[in-house]
Write an enzyme that holds these catalytic residues in place. Structure first.
Site, PDB file in Angstrom:
ATOM      1  CG  ASN A  13      -2.002   0.951   1.308  1.00 25.53           C
ATOM      2  OD1 ASN A  13      -2.531   1.186   2.390  1.00 25.53           O
ATOM      3  ND2 ASN A  13      -2.410   1.511   0.205  1.00 25.53           N
ATOM      4  CG  ASN A  67      -8.289   8.141  -0.104  1.00 23.59           C
ATOM      5  OD1 ASN A  67      -7.574   7.287   0.410  1.00 23.59           O
ATOM      6  ND2 ASN A  67      -9.455   8.511   0.413  1.00 23.59           N
ATOM      7  CB  CYS A  76      -3.715   6.477   6.556  1.00 25.28           C
ATOM      8  SG  CYS A  76      -2.750   5.585   5.408  1.00 25.28           S
ATOM      9  N   GLY A  77      -3.822   3.408   8.297  1.00 20.72           N
ATOM     10  CA  GLY A  77      -3.032   2.443   9.084  1.00 20.72           C
ATOM     11  C   GLY A  77      -1.679   2.126   8.494  1.00 20.72           C
ATOM     12  CG  ASN A  78      -1.061  -0.439   5.276  1.00 24.71           C
ATOM     13  OD1 ASN A  78      -0.677  -1.213   6.146  1.00 24.71           O
ATOM     14  ND2 ASN A  78      -1.973  -0.769   4.377  1.00 24.71           N
ATOM     15  CG  HIS A 172     -12.980   0.203   7.498  1.00 19.38           C
ATOM     16  ND1 HIS A 172     -12.078   0.034   6.485  1.00 19.38           N
ATOM     17  CD2 HIS A 172     -12.441   1.148   8.313  1.00 19.38           C
ATOM     18  CE1 HIS A 172     -11.042   0.824   6.662  1.00 19.38           C
ATOM     19  NE2 HIS A 172     -11.231   1.515   7.769  1.00 19.38           N
ATOM     20  CG  ASN A 203     -12.011   2.602   3.272  1.00 19.17           C
ATOM     21  OD1 ASN A 203     -11.361   2.914   2.286  1.00 19.17           O
ATOM     22  ND2 ASN A 203     -12.126   3.407   4.333  1.00 19.17           N
ATOM     23  CD  GLU A 221      -7.063   1.681   0.727  1.00 18.20           C
ATOM     24  OE1 GLU A 221      -6.957   2.917   0.772  1.00 18.20           O
ATOM     25  OE2 GLU A 221      -6.115   0.910   0.888  1.00 18.20           O
ATOM     26  NE  ARG A 222     -13.383   7.231   2.744  1.00 14.30           N
ATOM     27  CZ  ARG A 222     -13.596   7.923   3.857  1.00 14.30           C
ATOM     28  NH1 ARG A 222     -14.808   8.335   4.162  1.00 14.30           N
ATOM     29  NH2 ARG A 222     -12.629   8.166   4.713  1.00 14.30           N
ATOM     30  CB  CYS A 230      -6.718  -1.313   3.669  1.00 19.40           C
ATOM     31  SG  CYS A 230      -7.604   0.027   4.468  1.00 19.40           S
ATOM     32  N   GLY A 231      -4.435  -0.862   6.310  1.00 12.04           N
ATOM     33  CA  GLY A 231      -4.198  -1.072   7.741  1.00 12.04           C
ATOM     34  C   GLY A 231      -5.448  -0.872   8.570  1.00 12.04           C
ATOM     35  CB  THR A 232      -7.955   1.876   8.840  1.00 12.27           C
ATOM     36  OG1 THR A 232      -8.018   2.112   7.428  1.00 12.27           O
ATOM     37  CG2 THR A 232      -7.123   2.961   9.486  1.00 12.27           C
ATOM     38  N   GLY A 233      -8.377  -1.052   7.471  1.00 15.80           N
ATOM     39  CA  GLY A 233      -9.297  -2.109   7.039  1.00 15.80           C
ATOM     40  C   GLY A 233      -9.015  -3.429   7.747  1.00 15.80           C
TER      41      GLY A 233
HETATM   42  O1  ZDP Z   1     -10.707   5.926   4.408  1.00 15.73           O
HETATM   43  C1  ZDP Z   1     -10.217   5.992   3.279  1.00 15.73           C
HETATM   44  O2  ZDP Z   1     -10.685   6.782   2.431  1.00 15.73           O
HETATM   45  C2  ZDP Z   1      -9.024   5.119   2.952  1.00 15.73           C
HETATM   46  N1  ZDP Z   1      -8.923   4.890   1.538  1.00 15.73           N
HETATM   47  C3  ZDP Z   1      -7.805   5.821   3.496  1.00 15.73           C
HETATM   48  C4  ZDP Z   1      -6.548   5.027   3.365  1.00 15.73           C
HETATM   49  C5  ZDP Z   1      -6.519   3.854   4.340  1.00 15.73           C
HETATM   50  C6  ZDP Z   1      -5.250   3.070   4.219  1.00 15.73           C
HETATM   51  N2  ZDP Z   1      -5.175   2.198   3.100  1.00 15.73           N
HETATM   52  C7  ZDP Z   1      -4.918   2.283   5.481  1.00 15.73           C
HETATM   53  O3  ZDP Z   1      -3.935   1.544   5.432  1.00 15.73           O
HETATM   54  O4  ZDP Z   1      -5.550   2.444   6.505  1.00 15.73           O
HETATM   55  C8  ZDP Z   1      -4.140   3.989   4.013  1.00 15.73           C
END
Ligand code: ZDP
Length: 286
Positions: A13, A67, A76-78, A172, A203, A221-222, A230-233
């Site tokens: 990512n 984005n 953003c987690g990553n 998410h 997302n 991803e949104r 996607c870290g938060t995902g």
């Molecule tokens: O919430 C959003 O619009 C995500 N696309 C932001 C990016 C999230 C990400 N991929 C993560 O790792 O959490 C950077």
């Protein structure tokens, strides 16, 4: 104007990071334009997002994430793992655990070094804060409910999905599937991302629970489309799996770009551990 940037990635990512500690690039609409331009894989540097490193009055540093389509995300987690490695190795911060302000609140990365002598950052463990489960906090339309677990989402009369929704500061929508490989992510992803149930879009994670400690994962991803991770995902996926009693509170998430360890600890916070890597440094005329 010439700007120095670094290209980094967390499990594929990928992000462009710009140090804005002592300079301002411009207002939000210019930053949005810049994200689109720089993230373009043909006409720009190429990345899933643009991460800005900024000073903070509330925490040690502040992160903003845009984005590739120019929209700003809350967190953003990553990206935060890349942010933590870059700021430490370039001496913008000297502590190995510090606080970062985001639009989703304060998150706390902790650096894990290759060895004690060599202060090269191998991995980062991030306290991503507490997930938000209430419908109006995700946010989703409809009468407020304490959680959104195993609800039916209808795209049309032929396509309905059972979804569980979680906010990690950003929204998410998690869909449990039998086999992530065979899911047409590019077809279904945007339909859920733009569904009227999600006023801020969402997302979308497709997850296959392998056992109590392992999940296979793909994401739409949104604002960025299908990405390798996607870290938060991954955090939201683990929370959704726990809410549906499908995994333990700690599991390995297998993303297309590699693995993340996610733990929804007893203090209610979600801890994410994974790598971050530098790809190259550069300078660009804008
Ligand atoms: O919430 C959003 O619009 C995500 N696309 C932001 C990016 C999230 C990400 N991929 C993560 O790792 O959490 C950077």
């Amino acid at each position: 104007m010439k700007i120095d940037f670094v290209k980094m990635h967390g499990l594929g990512n990928d992000f462009i990071l710009i140090d804005c500690i002592n300079k301002s690039l411009g207002d939000s609409s210019f930053l949005s334009y810049l994200a689109k331009k720089l993230c373009d894989r043909n006409f720009g540097i190429g990345a899933d997002g643009l991460v800005l490193i900024l000073p903070s009055s509330k925490a040690d540093l502040k992160m903003r994430i845009f984005n590739s389509d120019g929209t700003e995300a809350q967190t953003c987690g990553n990206g935060i793992r890349c942010f933590a490695k870059y700021t430490y190795e370039n001496e913008l911060i000297s502590k190995n655990k510090f606080k970062v302000e985001t639009l989703a609140g304060i998150i706390t990365p902790e650096l894990i070094f290759q060895d004690l002598k060599n202060k090269k950052v191998l991995k980062v463990k991030v306290d991503m804060g507490t997930p938000k489960l209430r419908r109006r906090e995700i946010p989703m339309t409809g009468e407020d409910t304490p959680t959104v677990v195993d609800e039916t989402l209808e795209i049309n009369s032929e396509q309905t999905f059972k979804v569980t929704c979680v906010s990690m500061g950003n929204p998410h929508c998690i869909v449990f599937v039998d086999d992530v490989q065979s899911i047409p992510v590019e077809e279904i992803g945007p339909k859920i991302e733009n569904h009227p149930l999600f006023p801020e879009k969402t997302n979308v994670e497709f997850i296959q629970v392998l056992n109590k400690q392992e999940i296979n994962f793909r994401v739409w991803e949104r604002g960025a489309g299908e990405t390798l991770a996607c870290g938060t995902g991954a955090c939201a996926a683990l929370v959704a799996a726990v809410l549906n009693k499908k995994t333990d509170r700690e599991a390995i998430i297998h993303l297309l770009g590699g693995d993340l360890d996610i733990h929804w600890a007893d203090d209610g916070h979600v801890y994410m551990t994974g790598p971050a890597e530098l790809v190259f440094k550069g300078e660009m005329e804008i």
